[in-house]
Design a protein around this motif. Structure first.
Motif, PDB file in Angstrom:
ATOM      1  N   GLY A  40      -2.740   9.597   2.124  1.00 25.40           N
ATOM      2  CA  GLY A  40      -1.835   8.749   2.901  1.00 25.40           C
ATOM      3  C   GLY A  40      -0.546   9.485   3.190  1.00 25.40           C
ATOM      4  N   THR A  41       0.457   8.721   3.657  1.00 27.89           N
ATOM      5  CA  THR A  41       1.743   9.329   3.936  1.00 27.89           C
ATOM      6  C   THR A  41       2.613   9.275   2.685  1.00 27.89           C
ATOM      7  N   MET A  42       3.746   9.999   2.732  1.00 26.58           N
ATOM      8  CA  MET A  42       4.647  10.064   1.589  1.00 26.58           C
ATOM      9  C   MET A  42       5.233   8.685   1.272  1.00 26.58           C
ATOM     10  N   TRP A  43       5.160   8.299  -0.021  1.00 26.99           N
ATOM     11  CA  TRP A  43       5.734   7.053  -0.518  1.00 26.99           C
ATOM     12  C   TRP A  43       5.363   5.847   0.346  1.00 26.99           C
ATOM     13  N   ALA A  44       4.077   5.711   0.665  1.00 27.86           N
ATOM     14  CA  ALA A  44       3.634   4.562   1.452  1.00 27.86           C
ATOM     15  C   ALA A  44       3.725   3.303   0.592  1.00 27.86           C
ATOM     16  N   ASP A  45       4.053   2.173   1.231  1.00 29.33           N
ATOM     17  CA  ASP A  45       4.107   0.907   0.519  1.00 29.33           C
ATOM     18  C   ASP A  45       2.687   0.453   0.184  1.00 29.33           C
ATOM     19  N   PRO A  46       2.566  -0.461  -0.795  1.00 27.18           N
ATOM     20  CA  PRO A  46       1.247  -1.006  -1.103  1.00 27.18           C
ATOM     21  C   PRO A  46       0.588  -1.596   0.142  1.00 27.18           C
ATOM     22  N   SER A  47      -0.697  -1.308   0.312  1.00 29.24           N
ATOM     23  CA  SER A  47      -1.417  -1.810   1.476  1.00 29.24           C
ATOM     24  C   SER A  47      -2.885  -1.956   1.082  1.00 29.24           C
ATOM     25  N   ALA A  48      -3.719  -2.383   2.013  1.00 26.37           N
ATOM     26  CA  ALA A  48      -5.141  -2.533   1.716  1.00 26.37           C
ATOM     27  C   ALA A  48      -5.759  -1.190   1.375  1.00 26.37           C
ATOM     28  N   ALA A  49      -5.302  -0.129   2.022  1.00 34.85           N
ATOM     29  CA  ALA A  49      -5.870   1.188   1.773  1.00 34.85           C
ATOM     30  C   ALA A  49      -5.363   1.764   0.453  1.00 34.85           C
ATOM     31  N   HIS A  50      -4.069   1.532   0.166  1.00 28.09           N
ATOM     32  CA  HIS A  50      -3.481   2.028  -1.089  1.00 28.09           C
ATOM     33  C   HIS A  50      -2.837   0.839  -1.785  1.00 28.09           C
ATOM     34  N   TRP A  51      -3.611   0.247  -2.732  1.00 26.06           N
ATOM     35  CA  TRP A  51      -3.188  -1.012  -3.330  1.00 26.06           C
ATOM     36  C   TRP A  51      -1.814  -0.919  -3.981  1.00 26.06           C
ATOM     37  N   LEU A  52      -1.515   0.243  -4.565  1.00 28.10           N
ATOM     38  CA  LEU A  52      -0.226   0.384  -5.245  1.00 28.10           C
ATOM     39  C   LEU A  52       0.633   1.445  -4.564  1.00 28.10           C
ATOM     40  N   GLY A  53       0.335   1.760  -3.323  1.00 28.61           N
ATOM     41  CA  GLY A  53       1.146   2.725  -2.595  1.00 28.61           C
ATOM     42  C   GLY A  53       0.779   4.159  -2.920  1.00 28.61           C
ATOM     43  N   THR A  54       1.593   5.089  -2.430  1.00 28.62           N
ATOM     44  CA  THR A  54       1.322   6.508  -2.650  1.00 28.62           C
ATOM     45  C   THR A  54       2.555   7.175  -3.247  1.00 28.62           C
ATOM     46  N   ASN A  55       2.370   8.396  -3.731  1.00 30.19           N
ATOM     47  CA  ASN A  55       3.480   9.128  -4.329  1.00 30.19           C
ATOM     48  C   ASN A  55       4.121  10.056  -3.290  1.00 30.19           C
ATOM     49  N   ARG A  56       4.974  10.948  -3.766  1.00 32.83           N
ATOM     50  CA  ARG A  56       5.720  11.836  -2.895  1.00 32.83           C
ATOM     51  C   ARG A  56       4.816  12.667  -1.972  1.00 32.83           C
ATOM     52  N   LEU A  57       3.638  13.055  -2.519  1.00 32.01           N
ATOM     53  CA  LEU A  57       2.733  13.895  -1.725  1.00 32.01           C
ATOM     54  C   LEU A  57       1.781  13.076  -0.863  1.00 32.01           C
ATOM     55  N   GLY A  58       1.782  11.756  -1.053  1.00 35.15           N
ATOM     56  CA  GLY A  58       0.845  10.929  -0.314  1.00 35.15           C
ATOM     57  C   GLY A  58      -0.470  10.716  -1.045  1.00 35.15           C
ATOM     58  N   GLN A  59      -0.454  10.919  -2.383  1.00 33.23           N
ATOM     59  CA  GLN A  59      -1.666  10.647  -3.166  1.00 33.23           C
ATOM     60  C   GLN A  59      -1.626   9.197  -3.650  1.00 33.23           C
ATOM     61  N   ASP A  60      -2.814   8.607  -3.761  1.00 28.58           N
ATOM     62  CA  ASP A  60      -2.907   7.192  -4.118  1.00 28.58           C
ATOM     63  C   ASP A  60      -2.546   6.984  -5.591  1.00 28.58           C
ATOM     64  N   ILE A  61      -1.549   6.134  -5.852  1.00 30.66           N
ATOM     65  CA  ILE A  61      -1.055   5.956  -7.224  1.00 30.66           C
ATOM     66  C   ILE A  61      -2.077   5.248  -8.102  1.00 30.66           C
ATOM     67  N   LEU A  62      -2.764   4.238  -7.553  1.00 27.10           N
ATOM     68  CA  LEU A  62      -3.754   3.521  -8.352  1.00 27.10           C
ATOM     69  C   LEU A  62      -4.879   4.457  -8.792  1.00 27.10           C
ATOM     70  N   VAL A  63      -5.353   5.282  -7.856  1.00 29.00           N
ATOM     71  CA  VAL A  63      -6.436   6.216  -8.172  1.00 29.00           C
ATOM     72  C   VAL A  63      -6.005   7.157  -9.295  1.00 29.00           C
ATOM     73  N   ARG A  64      -4.760   7.646  -9.192  1.00 30.65           N
ATOM     74  CA  ARG A  64      -4.262   8.577 -10.205  1.00 30.65           C
ATOM     75  C   ARG A  64      -4.115   7.887 -11.554  1.00 30.65           C
ATOM     76  N   ALA A  65      -3.653   6.632 -11.542  1.00 26.45           N
ATOM     77  CA  ALA A  65      -3.488   5.907 -12.811  1.00 26.45           C
ATOM     78  C   ALA A  65      -4.840   5.676 -13.476  1.00 26.45           C
TER      79      ALA A  65
END
Lengths: 319, 290
Positions: B51-76
């Motif tokens: 995704g894009t840098m620091w994206a807000d929570p959305s259907a694609a990224h439930w908990l948003g993304t980090n600085r690089l655009g990686q999915d935070i939920l997936v990483r957790a």
């Protein structure tokens, strides 16, 4: 045996028992930081050294000597504080430690004292109201505190006080007087107090509950002595030793993790940051000094604490 | 507290399930998340930029993304597997080492073997834990398992101390003496008579070490000397320390809550296990670092 000779015997035995301990900790720190450490000869010779060059320099540095001889010279260097020069700046390691250690002590001491004191106070309230609502509240808080990593506490405090409120500086260490010292020391102190409540309260409470269920405390309560009197003269005295031991042993756990984390995260020029940078750059003389000296210092502290316990309580005999 | 307390201490560990439903359910949820990662069912793309840098929570990224655009939920979720790998490896290894050395020391109580093991234990306890890790990481020159090795080396001592004390206590009961009188060898006594009676102690200690290892992993990874070439809550928190300066809190909240939840659940289970299986040494945990 007269008491005085008995005491003298205790002290000599304890000091003698410290020797194997110091042998052990220096042996381990020598093996890890010097023996298995990277060979300085290669770093000093630069690119493409010949085998003869390496051998010559290793002989000069004493690297070709047998293990025990190198260990002995390591001990000699630790004892005389002849610690060499850092690889990064060429500064004398002794000067570096002398410069950074006071910063760390000023950074950590208020938090350590306040945190331990507050944990003890909370434990006393909890133990006095054992089984009551206050006890459950305090125990609950300490269980939550225990599950919080120190890392989480630091970042949360940084977010709340440094970023949202902007009350305190969160980076660096520009201390020029009491006001700037207070500003810089507040967040580390808060972090330490929170960590200490989780770490210590439950242990202290368990000790105090034990001490409070003794007959003499029940008698004192029956005679109507005030809570502060009972706590001070009958309960705290009874568990002075386990609590002191716990505090002594919590120094390395809390102080070293605290100094490493706080100083590296907040760029505070203390001994923790120096160690952290030495880890990342592989600065062998600094690591050797920090690991070796703190292990010896802790071994000595434990021995002294044992002696103090014996002075405080003559019932303790040689185990 | 409840009726189970009055039952025998030989009550099996799963009676815990009945008393601490929530902690158990939480622990099972974490374990399921980790199992899914191990089986490759989910979260294997934790390093991918989706995704894009620091994206807000959305259907694609439930908990948003980090600085690089990686999915935070997936990483957790991927970090859950790391936490269990570290926790289980360290808990198992230090239980084996601590159990064996503790049983041997206790069985040969007062002999030179006992003295040697006690000396080793005292020595390791006298070296501050994080400096031991640092020294081992330095000696192994950044080997990926340096952290695991250091934790095992540091954590077996608590288990050994508890096992030794329990062994000495058991040794005073008649059946050990009977076995010795019957001509049993020391190794037979230790493996057939002592260790089976120490299982409850080992189980409690292993749970405590599991918690301590997960907490230590986070601190070490945060410092950059822990997990390598993988993802962990400690590494996420290291990112989060930078993120919050830019007013981005998602990484911090998610990693902290995940870590807190697992540590809390495991601690509560450890407490219950201890109440149930090992009432004498109740609440005297000493493995707790950072």
């Amino acid at each position: 045996m007269t008491p005085r000779i008995e005491l003298l015997r205790f002290i000599t035995r304890k000091l003698a028992a410290a020797l194997p301990l110091i042998f052990g900790v220096t042996l381990i720190s020598f093996t890890l930081t010097v023996h298995f450490g990277p060979d300085p000869a290669y770093a000093m010779l630069g690119k493409n050294p010949t085998a003869a060059d390496v051998a010559a320099l290793q002989r000069e540095l004493g690297q070709d000597q047998p293990f025990w001889q190198r260990y002995a010279s390591y001990l000699h260097r630790l004892a005389t504080l002849d610690l060499g020069h850092t690889e990064s700046s060429g500064e004398k390691v002794r000067d570096l430690l002398g410069r950074t250690l006071p910063v760390s002590i000023r950074l950590l001491a208020p938090g350590f004292v306040l945190g331990t004191g507050l944990a003890l106070l909370l434990a006393m309230f909890a133990a006095w109201h054992r089984g009551g609502r206050l006890d459950r509240l305090i125990t609950g808080i300490s269980v939550i505190g225990m599950s919080l990593s120190f890392v989480i506490i630091i970042i949360a405090l940084q977010a709340v006080f440094g970023v949202w409120l902007g009350w305190f500086p969160v980076r660096g260490w520009e201390v020029h007087g009491p006001a700037s010292y207070l500003a810089h020391v507040t967040i580390p102190t808060l972090a330490f107090v929170l960590a200490s409540i989780g770490y210590n309260t439950r242990f202290f409470r368990a000790m105090l509950v034990n001490a409070m269920s003794t007959d003499h405390v029940r008698t004192a309560r029956a005679y109507g002595a005030s809570p502060t009197h009972i706590m001070r003269y009958h309960v705290l005295r009874g568990c002075l030793l386990p609590i002191t031991t716990r505090i002594v042993y919590s120094v390395p756990a809390l102080a070293i993790s605290g100094s490493l984390l706080l100083e590296s995260h907040f760029s505070i020029p203390g001994i923790g940051r120096v160690t952290y940078q030495a880890i990342l750059s592989g600065d062998q003389p600094v690591l050797m000094a920090v690991v070796g000296l703190s292990a010896v210092a802790f071994a000595l502290t434990v021995t002294v604490a044992d002696l103090l316990c014996r002075l405080a309580d003559p019932r303790i005999r040689l185990a | 507290m409840n009726t189970v307390r009055t039952l025998s201490v030989h009550k099996r560990p799963w009676s815990v399930v009945r008393t601490d439903h929530i902690a158990t359910l939480v622990a099972i949820a974490y374990l399921a998340a980790a199992l899914g990662v191990w089986l490759g069912l989910w979260a294997d793309n934790w390093a991918e930029i989706t995704g894009t840098m620091w994206a807000d929570p959305s259907a694609a990224h439930w908990l948003g993304t980090n600085r690089l655009g990686q999915d935070i939920l997936v990483r957790a979720v991927a970090s859950t597997a790391t936490a269990f790998e570290v926790g289980l490896a360290v808990a198992l290894s230090s239980s084996i080492i601590g159990g064996l050395l503790g049983a041997v020391a206790g069985h040969f109580n007062g002999s030179p073997v006992d003295e040697l093991i006690l000396w080793l234990k005292g020595t390791i306890d006298a070296i501050p834990f994080y400096l031991l890790v640092v020294a081992i990481a330095f000696a192994l020159q950044g080997h990926a398992m340096a952290m695991h090795l250091a934790m095992i080396l540091a954590f077996w001592t608590t288990t050994a101390r508890v096992v030794r004390a329990e062994t000495i206590r058991i040794g005073q009961s008649g059946f050990i003496e009977a076995a010795r009188a019957g001509g049993s060898t020391a190794s037979r006594i230790i493996f057939r008579h002592l260790l089976p009676n120490l299982v409850h102690v080992l189980l409690v200690q292993a749970t405590l070490v599991f918690v301590a290892a997960i907490k230590a992993e986070v601190v070490l990874s945060f410092l950059g000397i822990g997990v390598q070439d993988s993802i962990s809550w400690g590494l996420m928190l290291a990112e989060a320390g930078q993120d919050i300066m830019a007013g981005q809190y998602m990484n911090f909240l998610v990693a902290s809550l995940c870590l807190f939840g697992l540590v809390m659940a495991a601690s509560l289970l450890a407490d219950r296990l201890q109440d149930r299986l090992d009432p004498r040494t109740r609440h005297q945990r000493s493995v707790d670092i950072g």
